[in-house]
Design a protein around this motif. Structure first.
Motif, PDB file in Angstrom:
ATOM      1  N   ASP A 157       0.838  -1.210   0.000  1.00 18.20           N
ATOM      2  CA  ASP A 157       0.000   0.000   0.000  1.00 18.20           C
ATOM      3  C   ASP A 157       0.867   1.253   0.000  1.00 18.20           C
ATOM      4  O   ASP A 157       0.585   2.225  -0.708  1.00 18.20           O
ATOM      5  CB  ASP A 157      -0.932   0.022   1.210  1.00 18.20           C
ATOM      6  CG  ASP A 157      -2.077  -0.958   1.101  1.00 18.20           C
ATOM      7  OD1 ASP A 157      -2.361  -1.450  -0.023  1.00 18.20           O
ATOM      8  OD2 ASP A 157      -2.702  -1.247   2.150  1.00 18.20           O
ATOM      9  N   TYR A 158       1.921   1.232   0.810  1.00 11.44           N
ATOM     10  CA  TYR A 158       2.847   2.370   0.883  1.00 11.44           C
ATOM     11  C   TYR A 158       3.498   2.620  -0.480  1.00 11.44           C
ATOM     12  O   TYR A 158       3.607   3.762  -0.921  1.00 11.44           O
ATOM     13  CB  TYR A 158       3.905   2.110   1.955  1.00 11.44           C
ATOM     14  CG  TYR A 158       4.887   3.227   2.140  1.00 11.44           C
ATOM     15  CD1 TYR A 158       4.526   4.402   2.800  1.00 11.44           C
ATOM     16  CD2 TYR A 158       6.195   3.122   1.673  1.00 11.44           C
ATOM     17  CE1 TYR A 158       5.426   5.431   2.976  1.00 11.44           C
ATOM     18  CE2 TYR A 158       7.110   4.145   1.852  1.00 11.44           C
ATOM     19  CZ  TYR A 158       6.713   5.297   2.499  1.00 11.44           C
ATOM     20  OH  TYR A 158       7.610   6.330   2.678  1.00 11.44           O
ATOM     21  N   LEU A 159       3.915   1.551  -1.144  1.00  8.53           N
ATOM     22  CA  LEU A 159       4.506   1.705  -2.468  1.00  8.53           C
ATOM     23  C   LEU A 159       3.498   2.293  -3.450  1.00  8.53           C
ATOM     24  O   LEU A 159       3.834   3.180  -4.238  1.00  8.53           O
ATOM     25  CB  LEU A 159       5.025   0.364  -2.983  1.00  8.53           C
ATOM     26  CG  LEU A 159       6.182  -0.262  -2.208  1.00  8.53           C
ATOM     27  CD1 LEU A 159       6.583  -1.588  -2.845  1.00  8.53           C
ATOM     28  CD2 LEU A 159       7.364   0.680  -2.096  1.00  8.53           C
ATOM     29  N   ALA A 160       2.264   1.827  -3.404  1.00  8.26           N
ATOM     30  CA  ALA A 160       1.230   2.352  -4.300  1.00  8.26           C
ATOM     31  C   ALA A 160       0.986   3.841  -4.046  1.00  8.26           C
ATOM     32  O   ALA A 160       0.831   4.618  -4.994  1.00  8.26           O
ATOM     33  CB  ALA A 160      -0.064   1.562  -4.126  1.00  8.26           C
ATOM     34  N   GLN A 161       0.979   4.234  -2.793  1.00 10.90           N
ATOM     35  CA  GLN A 161       0.785   5.647  -2.449  1.00 10.90           C
ATOM     36  C   GLN A 161       1.944   6.515  -2.932  1.00 10.90           C
ATOM     37  O   GLN A 161       1.765   7.711  -3.187  1.00 10.90           O
ATOM     38  CB  GLN A 161       0.637   5.815  -0.937  1.00 10.90           C
ATOM     39  CG  GLN A 161      -0.624   5.215  -0.370  1.00 10.90           C
ATOM     40  CD  GLN A 161      -0.578   5.145   1.152  1.00 10.90           C
ATOM     41  OE1 GLN A 161       0.266   5.744   1.789  1.00 10.90           O
ATOM     42  NE2 GLN A 161      -1.495   4.376   1.715  1.00 10.90           N
ATOM     43  N   ASN A 162       3.119   5.916  -3.053  1.00 10.38           N
ATOM     44  CA  ASN A 162       4.312   6.656  -3.453  1.00 10.38           C
ATOM     45  C   ASN A 162       4.758   6.342  -4.876  1.00 10.38           C
ATOM     46  O   ASN A 162       5.879   6.677  -5.261  1.00 10.38           O
ATOM     47  CB  ASN A 162       5.456   6.357  -2.471  1.00 10.38           C
ATOM     48  CG  ASN A 162       5.249   7.064  -1.164  1.00 10.38           C
ATOM     49  OD1 ASN A 162       5.561   8.235  -1.034  1.00 10.38           O
ATOM     50  ND2 ASN A 162       4.686   6.361  -0.190  1.00 10.38           N
ATOM     51  N   ALA A 163       3.887   5.748  -5.668  1.00 13.32           N
ATOM     52  CA  ALA A 163       4.238   5.338  -7.029  1.00 13.32           C
ATOM     53  C   ALA A 163       4.844   6.465  -7.874  1.00 13.32           C
ATOM     54  O   ALA A 163       5.785   6.201  -8.632  1.00 13.32           O
ATOM     55  CB  ALA A 163       3.023   4.733  -7.723  1.00 13.32           C
ATOM     56  N   PRO A 164       4.378   7.715  -7.759  1.00 11.04           N
ATOM     57  CA  PRO A 164       5.003   8.766  -8.579  1.00 11.04           C
ATOM     58  C   PRO A 164       6.496   8.986  -8.286  1.00 11.04           C
ATOM     59  O   PRO A 164       7.214   9.509  -9.133  1.00 11.04           O
ATOM     60  CB  PRO A 164       4.200  10.018  -8.227  1.00 11.04           C
ATOM     61  CG  PRO A 164       2.874   9.502  -7.762  1.00 11.04           C
ATOM     62  CD  PRO A 164       3.197   8.221  -7.050  1.00 11.04           C
ATOM     63  N   ARG A 165       6.957   8.575  -7.114  1.00 13.00           N
ATOM     64  CA  ARG A 165       8.370   8.724  -6.755  1.00 13.00           C
ATOM     65  C   ARG A 165       9.220   7.521  -7.164  1.00 13.00           C
ATOM     66  O   ARG A 165      10.443   7.606  -7.154  1.00 13.00           O
ATOM     67  CB  ARG A 165       8.513   8.872  -5.238  1.00 13.00           C
ATOM     68  CG  ARG A 165       7.923  10.101  -4.679  1.00 13.00           C
ATOM     69  CD  ARG A 165       8.151  10.100  -3.194  1.00 13.00           C
ATOM     70  NE  ARG A 165       7.673  11.335  -2.622  1.00 13.00           N
ATOM     71  CZ  ARG A 165       7.685  11.602  -1.337  1.00 13.00           C
ATOM     72  NH1 ARG A 165       8.139  10.705  -0.488  1.00 13.00           N
ATOM     73  NH2 ARG A 165       7.241  12.741  -0.898  1.00 13.00           N
ATOM     74  N   LEU A 166       8.587   6.408  -7.492  1.00 16.36           N
ATOM     75  CA  LEU A 166       9.316   5.164  -7.727  1.00 16.36           C
ATOM     76  C   LEU A 166       9.717   5.014  -9.191  1.00 16.36           C
ATOM     77  O   LEU A 166       8.865   4.920 -10.067  1.00 16.36           O
ATOM     78  CB  LEU A 166       8.458   3.970  -7.311  1.00 16.36           C
ATOM     79  CG  LEU A 166       8.097   3.891  -5.834  1.00 16.36           C
ATOM     80  CD1 LEU A 166       7.110   2.750  -5.591  1.00 16.36           C
ATOM     81  CD2 LEU A 166       9.353   3.703  -4.989  1.00 16.36           C
ATOM     82  N   LEU A 167      11.016   4.996  -9.433  1.00 17.94           N
ATOM     83  CA  LEU A 167      11.506   4.677 -10.770  1.00 17.94           C
ATOM     84  C   LEU A 167      11.626   3.170 -10.924  1.00 17.94           C
ATOM     85  O   LEU A 167      11.445   2.634 -12.012  1.00 17.94           O
ATOM     86  CB  LEU A 167      12.863   5.337 -11.008  1.00 17.94           C
ATOM     87  CG  LEU A 167      12.862   6.867 -10.984  1.00 17.94           C
ATOM     88  CD1 LEU A 167      14.273   7.397 -11.149  1.00 17.94           C
ATOM     89  CD2 LEU A 167      11.948   7.428 -12.053  1.00 17.94           C
ATOM     90  N   ALA A 168      11.939   2.495  -9.825  1.00 20.75           N
ATOM     91  CA  ALA A 168      12.031   1.034  -9.799  1.00 20.75           C
ATOM     92  C   ALA A 168      12.032   0.589  -8.344  1.00 20.75           C
ATOM     93  O   ALA A 168      12.445   1.339  -7.462  1.00 20.75           O
ATOM     94  CB  ALA A 168      13.308   0.559 -10.479  1.00 20.75           C
ATOM     95  N   CYS A 169      11.551  -0.612  -8.104  1.00 21.50           N
ATOM     96  CA  CYS A 169      11.653  -1.193  -6.765  1.00 21.50           C
ATOM     97  C   CYS A 169      11.272  -2.662  -6.841  1.00 21.50           C
ATOM     98  O   CYS A 169      10.635  -3.098  -7.792  1.00 21.50           O
ATOM     99  CB  CYS A 169      10.788  -0.467  -5.743  1.00 21.50           C
ATOM    100  SG  CYS A 169       9.028  -0.718  -5.910  1.00 21.50           S
ATOM    101  N   GLY A 170      11.692  -3.394  -5.829  1.00 22.32           N
ATOM    102  CA  GLY A 170      11.329  -4.797  -5.755  1.00 22.32           C
ATOM    103  C   GLY A 170      12.133  -5.511  -4.692  1.00 22.32           C
ATOM    104  O   GLY A 170      13.114  -4.987  -4.161  1.00 22.32           O
TER     105      GLY A 170
END
Length: 101
Positions: free
Chosen positions: A26-39
């Motif tokens: 959920d936190y990642l979804a809320q911050n999706a505009p900041r994420l260039l990549a993650c996993g």
């Protein structure tokens, strides 16, 4: 200005990771505009490698630190250690961002 964040889980923390995974996603979804990549980091056989990797597009190291501090995994004490490094985007998603010479 992108920053790479790499985390390493505490030993034997699979249960803790599983307990907080939904909140983390959920936190990642809320911050999706900041994420260039993650996993999650994985072993060669595809099993849990005990850590995560993020590239976040933020304005400063403090913002990268705050991003990590806000992650439910971090708040739950999952990480044994982490590394935050400023990153220069050269290639991303098969696209070159290098200056034309």
């Amino acid at each position: 200005m992108p920053y790479m964040i790499e985390t390493w889980d505490k030993p034997d923390a699979g249960t803790l990771r599983a307990e907080h995974r939904a909140a983390h996603l959920d936190y990642l979804a809320q911050n999706a505009p900041r994420l260039l990549a993650c996993g999650a980091k994985l072993t060669d056989d595809g099993n849990d490698g005990g850590g995560s990797f993020y590239i976040v597009d933020v304005d400063s190291r403090i913002q990268a630190e705050n991003f990590l501090a806000g992650d439910p995994f971090s708040q739950a004490g999952l990480f044994q250690r982490n590394s935050i490094t400023r990153w220069r985007k050269a290639y991303l998603d098969r696209t070159s961002y290098l200056p034309k010479v």
